[in-house]
Design an enzyme around this catalytic site. Sequence first.
Site, PDB file in Angstrom:
ATOM      1  N   GLU A  11     -13.510 -34.182  58.899  1.00  0.00           N
ATOM      2  CA  GLU A  11     -13.175 -35.510  59.426  1.00  0.00           C
ATOM      3  C   GLU A  11     -14.069 -35.970  60.344  1.00  0.00           C
ATOM      4  OE1 GLU A  11     -10.509 -39.052  60.798  1.00  0.00           O
ATOM      5  OE2 GLU A  11     -10.808 -36.965  61.589  1.00  0.00           O
TER       6      GLU A  11
ATOM      7  N   ASP B 174      -9.314 -32.242  61.340  1.00  0.00           N
ATOM      8  CA  ASP B 174      -9.220 -33.549  61.983  1.00  0.00           C
ATOM      9  C   ASP B 174     -10.048 -33.737  63.086  1.00  0.00           C
ATOM     10  OD1 ASP B 174      -7.383 -35.901  62.303  1.00  0.00           O
ATOM     11  OD2 ASP B 174      -6.778 -35.150  64.051  1.00  0.00           O
TER      12      ASP B 174
HETATM   13  C1  NOJ Z   1      -7.662 -38.531  61.938  1.00  0.00           C
HETATM   14  C2  NOJ Z   1      -6.389 -38.675  61.399  1.00  0.00           C
HETATM   15  O1  NOJ Z   1      -6.600 -39.069  59.975  1.00  0.00           O
HETATM   16  C3  NOJ Z   1      -5.574 -40.062  62.080  1.00  0.00           C
HETATM   17  O2  NOJ Z   1      -4.450 -40.445  61.292  1.00  0.00           O
HETATM   18  C4  NOJ Z   1      -5.159 -39.622  63.381  1.00  0.00           C
HETATM   19  O3  NOJ Z   1      -4.505 -40.577  63.950  1.00  0.00           O
HETATM   20  C5  NOJ Z   1      -6.537 -39.129  64.292  1.00  0.00           C
HETATM   21  N1  NOJ Z   1      -7.393 -38.303  63.435  1.00  0.00           N
HETATM   22  C6  NOJ Z   1      -5.949 -38.323  65.401  1.00  0.00           C
HETATM   23  O4  NOJ Z   1      -5.422 -37.287  65.108  1.00  0.00           O
END
Ligand code: NOJ
Length: 550
Positions: free
Chosen positions: A283, A215
């Site tokens: 991500e 993440d």
């Molecule tokens: C990306 C995640 O997919 C999202 O849902 C989240 O709010 C943010 N990162 C923060 O962790």
Amino acid sequence: MTSEGESEDEGEGARGPWWRDAVCYEIHPRSFADSDGDGIGDLPGATDRLPYVRDLGVDAVWLTPFYPSPLADAGYDIADHTDVAPDLGTLADFDAFAARAHALGLKVLVDLVPNHTSDAHSWFREALAAPAGSAARDRYLFRPGRGVRGEEPPNDWRSAFGGPAWTRTGDGEWYMHLHAPEQPDLDWHHPEVVADFERILRFWLDHGVDGFRVDVAHALFKHPALPDAGPGQHEDPARNHLMPYYDREELHPLYRSWHTLLADHPAGPPGAAPPGERLLVAEAAVFDPARLARYVRPDEMGQSFNFAFLECPWQPAAIRAVVEESVAAMTAVGAPVTWVLSSHDAVRPVTRYGGGPAGARRARAAALLMLALPGTAYVYQGEELGLPQVELADDRLRDPVWRRSGGTERGRDGCRVPLPWEGGQPPYGFSSAAPTDCWFPQPEGWAGLTADAERGDPASTLELYRAALRLRRSGSPRAVADGGALRLLSPPGASYLAFDRGDGLVCAVNFGPDPLPLSDAFETTEVVLASGPSTDGGRLPADTAVWLRR
Ligand code: NOJ
């Protein structure tokens, strides 16, 4: 990528690990399947539904956070990284999920959330209980404020959810959070932070995990001087890498160390991917393809989500540019492109592409486009059913974006509504709870969009995904994985996009408005799969995609 006419070695030996051409299904557990009737999806419910996922024809599942959390951000605010939230089950339930997935031939990815913790995490509680300036605060980013009495935040950074990226504590110090105030950012220069995430990675590998979706992979390290970022933050994603809190060089040695950890950690339980076959997927909100490719150099991660594809408007020139640039950048580092059309953060494609019948047609065409493109792909639960975004009532919204934008942005809850499995009315087999007691209420009118209603209907989106995934599996693995063999067939500026993947499978998408005669364009009319009802006497209608065999 080559131009038409150039030849490319068709050998199939270099396929590499499973994830180079995999399709992964994203499960957002609280909205997937509820086994105990509390209106909240859970791990045993997800385990029961795994045969559906296997029958869809994907290779892996990714579970979004199922860890203990106060749910300030749908579980991305983690209080304990090595346990299971009580409303979702137990660690034994996770083990049962992983074992069942492996028995069905599915790999398992989980979320690693290293940028921040929950404010309920023991480290943050300890930090708040300790006086300003104490060592217990060093795992986070606590700073004195600016102004005569420290009443101004330490710098001008903005939270991605709106508002300042700083919150003041009772004793006057400020702490930083790039997301909600309940998600304090960790200081990745602190050795205990580094060590703890190594422990967390090892813990889940020992529980049979085959990989991690990392993440906010672009933001762990901040500029040590915490300089002002200036105006326009979060407004132009193409400028993200210029922000002092994004895409910093220090990230890459860290990801190299995780690559080594995954490669060296001993084998997990039976069925789990062995060392050398495990995956890290970034991500990373980095939109310059060459900079994104740096996350997937051979000794770093395996995949990085291609958000430029997800965010691209339904326009042939824009999509063509994303395809060309992504394939070139990823091929240059030997990585697959990781295509993605939807997630728990994005407006559902049916709605994003215009809504109504046109949106539905385009979302189906986009699915055939994505699944023909060489590389890997992610499918978010419900995408395969063609679900639209749901307009939820204000009082049901949970996304911190709603609150932090002062009610001007509705946030992401509309794509997180529980899946409809069967039956004619809410909760459509999702739960035995009353519809109003479900995590999010489902709309009326989804009877035709349940998994049960779509199964076996050749016109349904579910059967389109199943057919595409079946054909994809039967294609040349090298061509499916490797963008180097892709040949664009449509000229720049055309109102359609067409390419040969490298194994004789041609994908053509007509963005309209005029029907496209297939025989003129491709010297074949052998349609193996179409996203629309008919190719109209060899003419491809607008907003429709076909797969052709040459
Ligand atoms: C990306 C995640 O997919 C999202 O849902 C989240 O709010 C943010 N990162 C923060 O962790």
